[in-house]
Design a protein around this motif. Structure first.
Motif, PDB file in Angstrom:
ATOM      1  N   ARG A 139      -6.990   1.775  -2.253  1.00  0.00           N
ATOM      2  CA  ARG A 139      -6.148   2.105  -1.103  1.00  0.00           C
ATOM      3  C   ARG A 139      -4.667   2.007  -1.436  1.00  0.00           C
ATOM      4  O   ARG A 139      -3.862   2.832  -0.995  1.00  0.00           O
ATOM      5  CB  ARG A 139      -6.484   1.166   0.061  1.00  0.00           C
ATOM      6  CG  ARG A 139      -5.539   1.256   1.269  1.00  0.00           C
ATOM      7  CD  ARG A 139      -5.539   2.638   1.877  1.00  0.00           C
ATOM      8  NE  ARG A 139      -4.433   2.775   2.824  1.00  0.00           N
ATOM      9  CZ  ARG A 139      -3.203   3.119   2.493  1.00  0.00           C
ATOM     10  NH1 ARG A 139      -2.888   3.383   1.235  1.00  0.00           N
ATOM     11  NH2 ARG A 139      -2.259   3.225   3.413  1.00  0.00           N
ATOM     12  N   GLY A 140      -4.279   1.016  -2.219  1.00  0.00           N
ATOM     13  CA  GLY A 140      -2.863   0.806  -2.481  1.00  0.00           C
ATOM     14  C   GLY A 140      -2.292   1.669  -3.582  1.00  0.00           C
ATOM     15  O   GLY A 140      -1.078   1.823  -3.674  1.00  0.00           O
ATOM     16  N   ASN A 178      -1.452  -1.003   6.706  1.00  0.00           N
ATOM     17  CA  ASN A 178      -2.099  -0.036   5.828  1.00  0.00           C
ATOM     18  C   ASN A 178      -2.031   1.363   6.399  1.00  0.00           C
ATOM     19  O   ASN A 178      -1.888   2.347   5.679  1.00  0.00           O
ATOM     20  CB  ASN A 178      -3.567  -0.435   5.617  1.00  0.00           C
ATOM     21  CG  ASN A 178      -3.811  -0.991   4.231  1.00  0.00           C
ATOM     22  OD1 ASN A 178      -3.246  -0.513   3.269  1.00  0.00           O
ATOM     23  ND2 ASN A 178      -4.650  -1.988   4.139  1.00  0.00           N
ATOM     24  N   ALA A 191       0.789  -1.234   0.000  1.00  0.00           N
ATOM     25  CA  ALA A 191       0.000   0.000   0.000  1.00  0.00           C
ATOM     26  C   ALA A 191       0.822   1.285   0.000  1.00  0.00           C
ATOM     27  O   ALA A 191       0.267   2.354  -0.239  1.00  0.00           O
ATOM     28  CB  ALA A 191      -0.940   0.011   1.209  1.00  0.00           C
TER      29      ALA A 191
END
Length: 390
Positions: free
Chosen positions: A220-221, A141, A20
């Motif tokens: 998200r990544g 994350n 991420a």
């Protein structure tokens, strides 16, 4: 939780971080070595595809030699070596190579813990334990969002990667010392991946496994950074904050999914309902693309929360595995889940490049619509699956 499982959880924090952190370094890498969003999409896709491809040998290794040597050796060489290579990158190609090596290092970590859960704990607790490991591990994350952005600004991304290389190597050594391999009998040496592929019930679960993590991991990544930067002109720190919000939602969603199969006495409908809500959030995001930065962040958080059904899908599939093929089974499911993300990262990079030159807003809208459509397609096949709980 045993000491070896606690350290495996920390190793999974590293794995989550590495998948991420590129989104936060978008501007820094562009300034220093000339990477573009398509370069980072390609490098991120390589991480996921290498990770997915490694699930086949990792599954065989878990069944044959156990999680101790499998997890420790790959994390040491791949995680430590890959992060060190990244720290001296001077071209986008170096970043891609480093990400591929890091994918090798991260590939056994979560599955090693799942193997231990499946062979050492009651079957009915698998989903809860798997979700707990995934949820706590997803702290990576969070570290990949604002803290990584801050570290990049304070000491530079290169020195940050050197520290991560050392941390990965020390974690690998600790795993070799602490992990206790579950006992195996002679039956553990028999059977193959083909035996799993002959189980008809799994073929109705594979499609939703393939698509369920695409949107959450992809946004998200990778895409949360370029999207918020291009659409709302947010700074690196603001993007890091938005990433942090989505990361927290993914953790909360994972922990909420964990006991849900026992609470509702079903796995199929927990997975179906949650992912349907995630698909609705994706379509909403696509059609309210530039309406409000706060709405966009809330919708991305909803995608992260309701798209966190990964452990329940694996628990659903695990209920059909023969006991002597547990390692191959959980890694086969992981292959579908991570492989889907990797393929979509490649496709999304090309899609964005082809559309953004003429209409950047259309590029992101099409991307989010595609995520939603693929998720709906996977759920349509999943409707035919056989529900099963332990």
């Amino acid at each position: 939780m045993r000491p070896d499982l606690i350290l495996l959880c920390f190793a999974y924090v590293l794995s989550q971080f590495f998948r991420a952190f590129l989104a936060v370094l978008t501007k820094a890498l562009e300034a220093d070595i000339g990477t573009t969003p398509e370069d980072l999409a390609f490098a991120s896709g390589i991480w996921f595809l290498v990770f997915a491809a490694m699930q086949v040998p990792v599954g065989a290794a878990l069944d044959k030699i156990g999680p101790r040597r499998t997890a420790a050796s790959l994390l040491l060489v791949g995680g430590g070596g890959g992060a060190l290579l990244f720290s001296v990158a001077t071209t986008p190609a170096h970043v891609t190579l480093a990400m591929g090596l890091i994918g090798v290092g991260c590939s056994p970590v979560l599955m090693a813990s799942y193997y231990i859960f499946a062979t050492s704990y009651p079957p009915a607790r698998f989903a809860t334990l798997a979700a707990l490991m995934l949820g706590v591990g997803t702290v990576g994350n969070l570290v990949a969002s604002y803290p990584m952005a801050l570290a990049s600004e304070l000491i530079g991304w290169r020195l940050s990667l050197v520290g991560l290389a050392a941390l990965s190597a020390l974690t690998a050594i600790g795993l070799y010392i602490l992990i206790r391999d579950p006992e195996r009998d002679a039956a553990a040496q028999k059977g193959s991946l083909l035996d799993l592929l002959k189980i008809r019930a799994l073929w109705f679960i594979f499609p939703v496994m393939f698509v369920n993590y695409m949107a959450a991991a992809g946004i998200r990544g990778l895409w949360i950074g370029p999207y918020l930067s291009d659409t709302f002109a947010l700074s690196t720190g603001q993007i890091g904050t938005a990433s942090l919000v989505m990361g927290l939602a993914m953790i909360a969603g994972t922990l909420a999914y964990g006991p849900a199969d026992r609470l509702f006495k079903t796995r199929k409908w927990v997975v179906f309902g949650g992912n349907l809500i995630a698909a609705i959030a994706l379509f909403w995001l696509a059609f309210a693309l530039s309406a409000s930065v706060w709405l966009s962040v809330v919708l991305m958080a909803a995608i992260g929360f309701f798209g966190a059904s990964f452990p329940v899908i694996i628990a659903h599939a695990r209920s059909f595995f023969p006991s002597h093929l547990t390692g191959r089974g959980v890694t086969l499911m992981n292959l579908f889940g991570i492989g889907g993300v990797g393929i979509m990262q490649f496709a999304s990079g090309r899609l964005h490049t082809s559309l953004s030159a003429t209409d950047p807003a259309l590029a992101y809208q099409t991307l989010f619509l595609l995520f939603g459509a693929l998720l709906v397609a996977g759920l349509a096949v999943y409707l035919l699956s056989q529900d099963r709980t332990d």
